[in-house]
Design a protein around this motif. Structure first.
Motif, mmCIF file in Angstrom:
data_model
loop_
_atom_site.group_PDB
_atom_site.id
_atom_site.type_symbol
_atom_site.label_atom_id
_atom_site.label_comp_id
_atom_site.label_asym_id
_atom_site.label_seq_id
_atom_site.Cartn_x
_atom_site.Cartn_y
_atom_site.Cartn_z
ATOM 1 N N VAL A 91 -31.191 53.539 0.550
ATOM 2 C CA VAL A 91 -32.449 54.252 0.773
ATOM 3 C C VAL A 91 -32.239 55.411 1.753
ATOM 4 C CG1 VAL A 91 -34.769 54.056 1.776
ATOM 5 C CG2 VAL A 91 -33.916 52.284 0.201
ATOM 6 N N ASP A 92 -31.494 55.155 2.821
ATOM 7 C CA ASP A 92 -31.237 56.181 3.829
ATOM 8 C C ASP A 92 -30.511 57.381 3.217
ATOM 9 O OD1 ASP A 92 -31.345 56.857 6.747
ATOM 10 O OD2 ASP A 92 -29.180 56.927 6.483
ATOM 11 N N LEU A 93 -29.586 57.113 2.293
ATOM 12 C CA LEU A 93 -28.857 58.185 1.628
ATOM 13 C C LEU A 93 -29.754 58.933 0.647
ATOM 14 C CD1 LEU A 93 -25.986 59.458 1.331
ATOM 15 C CD2 LEU A 93 -25.623 57.851 -0.575
ATOM 16 N N LEU A 167 -39.372 56.172 -4.087
ATOM 17 C CA LEU A 167 -38.468 57.025 -3.327
ATOM 18 C C LEU A 167 -38.584 58.490 -3.750
ATOM 19 C CD1 LEU A 167 -35.267 54.781 -3.266
ATOM 20 C CD2 LEU A 167 -36.706 55.368 -1.311
ATOM 21 N N ASP A 168 -38.687 58.736 -5.051
ATOM 22 C CA ASP A 168 -38.814 60.114 -5.519
ATOM 23 C C ASP A 168 -40.097 60.757 -4.992
ATOM 24 O OD1 ASP A 168 -36.422 60.129 -6.886
ATOM 25 O OD2 ASP A 168 -37.313 59.727 -8.850
ATOM 26 N N GLY A 169 -41.204 60.029 -5.092
ATOM 27 C CA GLY A 169 -42.474 60.579 -4.627
ATOM 28 C C GLY A 169 -42.450 60.896 -3.146
ATOM 29 N N PHE A 170 -42.014 59.945 -2.348
ATOM 30 C CA PHE A 170 -41.934 60.166 -0.912
ATOM 31 C C PHE A 170 -40.920 61.263 -0.571
ATOM 32 C CE2 PHE A 170 -43.614 55.719 0.270
ATOM 33 C CZ PHE A 170 -44.844 56.230 0.663
ATOM 34 N N SER A 171 -39.795 61.273 -1.269
ATOM 35 C CA SER A 171 -38.749 62.255 -0.981
ATOM 36 C C SER A 171 -39.228 63.678 -1.250
ATOM 37 C CB SER A 171 -37.494 61.952 -1.799
ATOM 38 O OG SER A 171 -36.903 60.735 -1.382
ATOM 39 N N ARG A 183 -39.651 61.943 7.735
ATOM 40 C CA ARG A 183 -38.647 61.008 7.233
ATOM 41 C C ARG A 183 -38.803 59.603 7.828
ATOM 42 N NH1 ARG A 183 -33.179 59.275 7.448
ATOM 43 N NH2 ARG A 183 -32.169 59.598 5.421
ATOM 44 N N ALA A 184 -39.060 59.513 9.124
ATOM 45 C CA ALA A 184 -39.183 58.210 9.771
ATOM 46 C C ALA A 184 -40.358 57.420 9.188
ATOM 47 C CB ALA A 184 -39.354 58.380 11.277
ATOM 48 N N GLN A 185 -41.465 58.096 8.947
ATOM 49 C CA GLN A 185 -42.627 57.422 8.349
ATOM 50 C C GLN A 185 -42.309 56.917 6.950
ATOM 51 O OE1 GLN A 185 -45.267 60.827 8.939
ATOM 52 N NE2 GLN A 185 -46.645 59.517 10.113
ATOM 53 N N ILE A 186 -41.613 57.744 6.186
ATOM 54 C CA ILE A 186 -41.266 57.368 4.811
ATOM 55 C C ILE A 186 -40.361 56.142 4.802
ATOM 56 C CG2 ILE A 186 -40.009 58.120 2.761
ATOM 57 C CD1 ILE A 186 -42.891 59.402 3.434
ATOM 58 N N LEU A 187 -39.350 56.133 5.653
ATOM 59 C CA LEU A 187 -38.444 54.986 5.704
ATOM 60 C C LEU A 187 -39.197 53.721 6.103
ATOM 61 C CD1 LEU A 187 -35.292 56.637 7.329
ATOM 62 C CD2 LEU A 187 -35.626 56.009 4.931
ATOM 63 N N GLY A 188 -40.186 53.859 6.979
ATOM 64 C CA GLY A 188 -40.998 52.708 7.353
ATOM 65 C C GLY A 188 -41.793 52.173 6.177
ATOM 66 N N HIS A 189 -42.400 53.057 5.388
ATOM 67 C CA HIS A 189 -43.142 52.640 4.193
ATOM 68 C C HIS A 189 -42.225 51.914 3.214
ATOM 69 C CE1 HIS A 189 -47.029 54.359 4.980
ATOM 70 N NE2 HIS A 189 -46.560 55.589 5.126
ATOM 71 N N VAL A 190 -41.041 52.446 3.017
ATOM 72 C CA VAL A 190 -40.111 51.850 2.051
ATOM 73 C C VAL A 190 -39.633 50.492 2.540
ATOM 74 C CG1 VAL A 190 -37.899 52.115 0.865
ATOM 75 C CG2 VAL A 190 -39.395 54.095 1.155
ATOM 76 N N ARG A 191 -39.342 50.363 3.830
ATOM 77 C CA ARG A 191 -38.937 49.058 4.364
ATOM 78 C C ARG A 191 -40.033 48.017 4.143
ATOM 79 N NH1 ARG A 191 -36.488 52.144 8.521
ATOM 80 N NH2 ARG A 191 -38.382 52.013 9.784
#
Length: 202
Positions: A91-93, A167-171, A183-191
């Protein structure tokens, strides 16, 4: 009478590297065949001889960039450790580094250009191959996590399709700089999505 010596064309990788560097430093709108040619000491006509069109140059640059990401993804997924740790690394990549991330800027442009009726089916197939590599790696990782009892008994292919859509939508939001989606908010949502979808009932 001596024949004038022709300057050899730079290696393909040098051209693609220069194209990506121009996108990163100056933005995609500044990447023209003429500007890239000046950067490399070549004429735009010489570049067109090798790439046929700007669309082909952009697609080859994306394929080259994806090849580098694919190698990095392979190293991350081959590491020894819990599947969830490797999934977080995937996900991070995947998620852009931030607004105007050059790889995502290029990805968006290539897909946007592929909507025209005149686009060759070969180009669409090459784009689909890029997406397919990310999907296959994710499916394999999810299947491994399920088989080892780390994840719930989800269908790896279906879960991967939903996760990549998320991931595509958030990215895209991160890449275009949509307010409130750093980016930090997005990674939190995905986690949170992964915790709820994979870890419940384990």
């Amino acid at each position: 009478m001596s024949t004038p010596r022709r300057t050899p064309a730079p290696p393909r990788e040098r051209i693609l590297t220069a194209a990506m560097e121009m996108i990163a430093e100056r933005g995609l709108e500044k990447l023209t065949m003429a500007a890239l040619g000046r950067e490399l000491g070549m004429s735009s006509g010489h570049l067109l001889y090798y790439f046929r069109s700007k669309d082909e140059l952009l697609l080859q640059t994306l394929e080259w960039s994806e090849g580098r990401l694919g190698a990095e993804r392979g190293r991350l997924l081959a590491r020894v450790g819990p599947a969830r740790e490797r999934l977080d690394a995937y996900v991070d990549l995947y998620v852009p580094d931030g607004h105007r991330d050059p790889h995502w800027t290029l990805w968006l442009e290539v897909w946007n250009r592929s909507q025209g009726a005149a686009v060759e089916s070969d180009a669409r197939e090459r784009q689909a191959a890029i997406e397919g590599a990310w999907h296959r790696d994710l499916v394999a990782l999810l299947a491994e996590g399920v088989s080892r009892g780390e994840f719930r008994a989800v269908d790896p292919d279906r879960f991967a399709a939903r996760l990549r859509a998320l991931l595509d939508g958030f990215s895209i939001h991160v890449a275009i700089g949509l307010r409130g989606t750093d980016r930090a908010q997005i990674l939190g949502h995905v986690r949170e999505f992964l915790d709820e979808g994979l870890l419940a009932d384990v």
